[in-house]
Design an enzyme around this catalytic site. Sequence first.
Site, PDB file in Angstrom:
ATOM      1  N   LYS A   1       0.801  -1.228   0.000  1.00 44.98           N
ATOM      2  CA  LYS A   1       0.000   0.000   0.000  1.00 44.98           C
ATOM      3  C   LYS A   1       0.835   1.281   0.000  1.00 44.98           C
ATOM      4  CE  LYS A   1      -4.223  -1.707   0.060  1.00 44.98           C
ATOM      5  NZ  LYS A   1      -5.166  -1.455  -1.053  1.00 44.98           N
TER       6      LYS A   1
ATOM      7  N   GLU B   1      -9.626   6.288   2.919  1.00 42.47           N
ATOM      8  CA  GLU B   1     -10.434   5.215   3.480  1.00 42.47           C
ATOM      9  C   GLU B   1      -9.530   4.009   3.702  1.00 42.47           C
ATOM     10  OE1 GLU B   1      -9.466   3.146   0.078  1.00 42.47           O
ATOM     11  OE2 GLU B   1     -10.087   5.265   0.106  1.00 42.47           O
TER      12      GLU B   1
ATOM     13  N   SER C   1       1.448  -9.765  -0.733  1.00 42.27           N
ATOM     14  CA  SER C   1       1.133  -8.335  -0.757  1.00 42.27           C
ATOM     15  C   SER C   1       1.269  -7.660   0.591  1.00 42.27           C
ATOM     16  CB  SER C   1      -0.290  -8.124  -1.290  1.00 42.27           C
ATOM     17  OG  SER C   1      -1.220  -8.857  -0.502  1.00 42.27           O
TER      18      SER C   1
END
Length: 422
Positions: free
Chosen positions: A95, A117, A388
């Site tokens: 991210k 968010e 991830s």
Amino acid sequence: MSDSDRGAGAGDGKFGPYGGQYVPEVLMPAIEELTDAYERYVLDNEEGFVDEFRERLADFGGRPTPLQRADRLSERYGTEVYLKREDLLHGGAHKLNNALGQVLLAKYMGKERIIAETGAGQHGTATAMAAAHLDMPCEVYMGERDINRQRPNVFRMRLNGADVVPVTAGRGTLKEAISETMREWATNVEDTHYVIGSVVGPHPFPTMVRDFQAVISEEARGQIREKAGRLPDAVLACAGGGSNTMGTFHEFVGDDDVDLYAVEAGGSSLDVDQETGVAPNSASLSTGSEGVLHGARTKLLQDRDGQIVESHSVSSGLDYAGVGPELAALVDEGRVTPVNEDDDAALEAFHRLSQEEGIIPALESAHALAYLHSAADDLGEVVVVNVSGRGDKDLESVIEETDRRDLSNAPDMDVLEREGGL
């Protein structure tokens, strides 16, 4: 659609029938301003934006991340398994690639405030870290249910100076958090930038987020050539909204001999209850239909009347009723194969990687690892799986879910508790 045509999606925001800008008129000035900034700074590298972004990714984020041969998994499956270790990026997940890019872009645009968010909390954590790093105030909207499921990440966001705003509408998950953040953006467009966490939303977000995340496949493509002497037969990535999926796939899309598998959350069932409007899964690519969600036309979970249904996954980050428009188009073209794994299989894979490779994966990533386990015989001789994120954030959920299930490779929680291991 050719690869060059796909790149043109950056201009009009359309990928076949998907994409676009389905937003209230009040947001159009902000969307147009962002589109202009994306084209100037990201695509044309005005003022050296891309150079600064790459430098900060290296120095602050810790890129490049390794591509690791998984020795025991390779032995187990009789194939060469390589893990792209995005869990080792600063913050513990892919991210940061996008969050750092967007917060830096907001700086270049002269914005004064960041909102975001989050579902699993990894995007919120990454945005809070990037905002602190670049000295920007930050608010993160998070569903109340996800706040309860991801308490460590809530603490990390607050530790980095972000305000975490609970969202109580609906089931209190990612869909509601995105809706609430968009409403907040609509009332503060002049000084605020909304850092969307996935390849979803109105143009230019799907292409912009993909471009920031494409560093994953850019690195992996070079690394696998160096380590295996060739490209992989298959690349696997979990798929919720699709940011890690598109980041992992992007540089391989033009390699027709490389199979791309988007592994969705099968939840507890692929059926949709038409009476209750609940889908016990988050498999939009596998079971969804065309519709509009959060500013873009894409594949999503909806009932016969076109109402968005509630999704479900044991992993907060995959618990979303839609998917990115480019990924939907790639599936329609046959370039990406959508598959799914249920909650139990993901939990099994979570324990398996932890015990066999010493890597605790995020529950999201565990879905991709579950498909590796299910389909290893059909994936070819060399396989790349994107890890991830790391699973620290999921430990409380895994303990709770493991207690409710009879998982063959899970540790005995009662014994661990008696021996003081928990």
